[in-house]
Enzyme design. Structure first.
Site, mmCIF file in Angstrom:
data_model
loop_
_atom_site.group_PDB
_atom_site.id
_atom_site.type_symbol
_atom_site.label_atom_id
_atom_site.label_comp_id
_atom_site.label_asym_id
_atom_site.label_seq_id
_atom_site.Cartn_x
_atom_site.Cartn_y
_atom_site.Cartn_z
ATOM 1 C CE1 TYR A 39 46.451 5.494 -72.587
ATOM 2 C CE2 TYR A 39 46.872 4.357 -70.512
ATOM 3 C CZ TYR A 39 46.070 5.169 -71.291
ATOM 4 O OH TYR A 39 44.892 5.666 -70.784
ATOM 5 N NE ARG A 45 10.926 -28.165 -41.679
ATOM 6 C CZ ARG A 45 10.147 -28.458 -42.722
ATOM 7 N NH1 ARG A 45 10.559 -29.332 -43.629
ATOM 8 N NH2 ARG A 45 8.978 -27.891 -42.867
ATOM 9 C CG ASN A 91 44.898 2.652 -64.549
ATOM 10 O OD1 ASN A 91 43.920 1.954 -64.355
ATOM 11 N ND2 ASN A 91 45.370 2.930 -65.756
ATOM 12 N N GLY A 141 43.333 7.441 -72.429
ATOM 13 C CA GLY A 141 42.070 7.027 -73.011
ATOM 14 C C GLY A 141 42.023 7.290 -74.499
#
Length: 504
Positions: free
Chosen positions: A55, A283, A197, A62
């Protein structure tokens, strides 16, 4: 003398990033990282020689990942990725954030799981060391598939394209490299994807912002200490035995810090001496500030992991197997930044309430209305509280969690995204707003102490810090514009490590 920090992909800290960002240290690749990077590249080239489909290496990206790329086009594929993904818009990131992004990307690549060549990684290191800073637009990342747009603008300079700042001048990328004595690289298979990436935009903002948040949190603790003295606050609420029965460590260390800083003060009181109880903004300082410190420590832990993580895709495992996964998804940092936003907002929220307490004649235990020398003809610090209220309200809008949003991208292939970079950008702005709110509280406490003429009754630690505050805004003897003074003090609070050193 400038020191050297080795990047090994495992041990980088936010303090080291700060030193490199400030150009107090140079970066080099550790020997072990060099070997891992070389081996990672060997595996990529071996798998390509075997004809394996990988890939983003010999496929499209994509939704286009089903398209196989011819070997002759593998280099063009990587260059086109940078060009097409460089679609960011908006104001450029400050140089300090760009430098952080560069450092973190180099450190991630140094882990040896990305398949980049050592020459390409070395150019990134050279740009850091020689001060070549890509111009990176701040908007355009959805925080998944990596910070694609910001990192593409960054990576374009390495191939001699895009724009970069060098020695104070914005230049074409190729010219900036040339003036620094560097030459662009020609990307090979996988390298463009390895550069863009990852989560380094959101994490880079996070690292820079965390260093500022630490300073602002300590400034909030100091401002609270001075306000307690200005208003004769009850120190009994900070008793260690009292705080210990609710054993959140952050509550106890905020209480301990304020006790330490107020040691020797003749202005603080005990329960029943002046009043039985203080308002919550006084407080409950340990509980509220302590909870804000919890958000800081959580975000710090997530960012520390992410700085030393591999966040790209696909991953070249040590076995040589190349697997696609989802490490680019920014959700861990998105949540951390959203949580950090809440903590910083609360420092501002409670600070503004203490400011209101000092200026409001119905609440300030006899101090002049709005801390004016001549109330009526003068408004004193009335409008300074307006400014604090405005900033606090703006923070509440920015605090809306970015991480709960998602818009599908890449033809619904990337159907859930983190928006983590938006969250990081928002907290970066919230920190600036909060610095101004705390600066206003410090100025109001300074004025109240001046009007009461009780400087000699302060604790030694708070007295010394009050002198620093007054370097930026001396006591007001008449109405005058103080916007510049507020801003200058806020800038100091964001940048100074004085309180970090004092707290340690």
């Amino acid at each position: 003398m400038t020191s050297i920090i080795e990047l090994d992909g495992h041990t980088l800290t936010r303090q080291q990033v700060a030193r490199i960002v400030k150009k107090e240290a140079l970066v080099v690749l550790s020997h072990d990282s060099e070997e891992r990077v070389k081996q990672s590249r060997v595996w990529i080239e071996k798998r390509l020689a075997e004809g394996q489909a990988i890939y983003g290496v010999n496929t499209g990206f994509g939704k286009l990942s089903h398209i196989r790329i011819e070997e002759a086009d593998n280099e063009l594929l990587q260059l086109n990725l940078l060009r097409s993904d460089a679609a960011g818009v908006g104001e450029p990131f400050p140089i300090e954030i760009v430098r952080a992004m560069m450092i973190l990307r180099a450190n991630a690549l140094a882990r040896g799981f990305s398949g980049i060549r050592q020459d390409t990684l070395q150019l990134l290191l050279d740009c850091i060391n020689k001060g070549v800073h890509p111009i990176v637009p701040s908007q355009g990342s959805v925080g998944a598939s990596g910070d694609l747009a910001p990192l593409s603008h960054l990576a374009l300079v390495l191939v001699g394209e895009g724009k970069a700042e060098f020695e104070g001048v914005v230049l074409p990328g190729a010219v900036a490299l040339q003036r620094a004595g560097l030459a662009p690289v020609r990307l090979q298979a996988k390298e463009g994807l390895a550069l863009v990436n990852g989560t380094q935009a959101m994490t880079g903002i996070g690292v820079v912002t965390l260093n500022e948040v630490e300073r602002i949190g300590l400034a909030a603790d100091m401002a609270a200490s001075l306000s307690l003295e200005a208003l004769k606050g009850i120190i009994s609420a900070f008793d260690p035995a009292l705080l210990a029965v609710r054993p959140h460590p952050e509550i106890e260390f905020v209480g301990g810090r304020i006790r330490k800083w107020l040691a020797g003060s003749k202005r603080v009181t005990k329960q029943g001496e002046v009043r039985m109880q203080d308002a919550y903004s006084l407080r409950c300082i340990p509980q509220v500030h302590g909870a804000s410190w919890q958000s800081f420590f959580y975000a710090e832990g997530r960012v520390q992991i992410e700085m030393n993580a591999t966040t790209d895709n696909p991953i070249v495992l040590e076995s040589g197997e190349v697997l696609s996964g989802g490490h680019f998804h920014g959700q861990p940092i998105a949540f951390a930044m959203d949580f950090l936003k809440l903590g910083v907002c609360e420092w501002a929220n409670i600070s503004e309430r203490r400011t209101e307490r000092m200026v409001n004649p119905q609440l300030n235990d006899g101090l002049p209305p709005f801390l004016a020398m001549n109330p009526g003809i003068e408004c004193g610090l009335m409008i300074a509280q307006y400014t604090a209220a405005s900033l606090v309200s703006e923070n509440k809008v920015l605090a809306h969690p970015a991480s709960v949003d998602s818009i599908p991208t890449s033809g619904n292939q990337e159907d859930h995204v983190s928006m983590g970079t938006i969250a990081a950008r928002q907290v970066h702005q919230i920190v600036r707003n909060t610095a101004r709110v705390i600066a206003i509280e410090l100025i109001c406490a300074s004025q109240a102490i001046y009007l009461e003429k009780v400087e000699e009754q302060l604790a030694p630690t708070t007295s010394a810090y009050l002198k620093k505050v007054r370097q930026f805004c001396p006591p007001l003897t008449t109405d005058q514009p103080i916007g510049d003074e507020i801003e200058a003090l806020a800038v100091y609070l964001l940048a100074s490590d004085e309180l970090v050193e004092l707290a340690n």
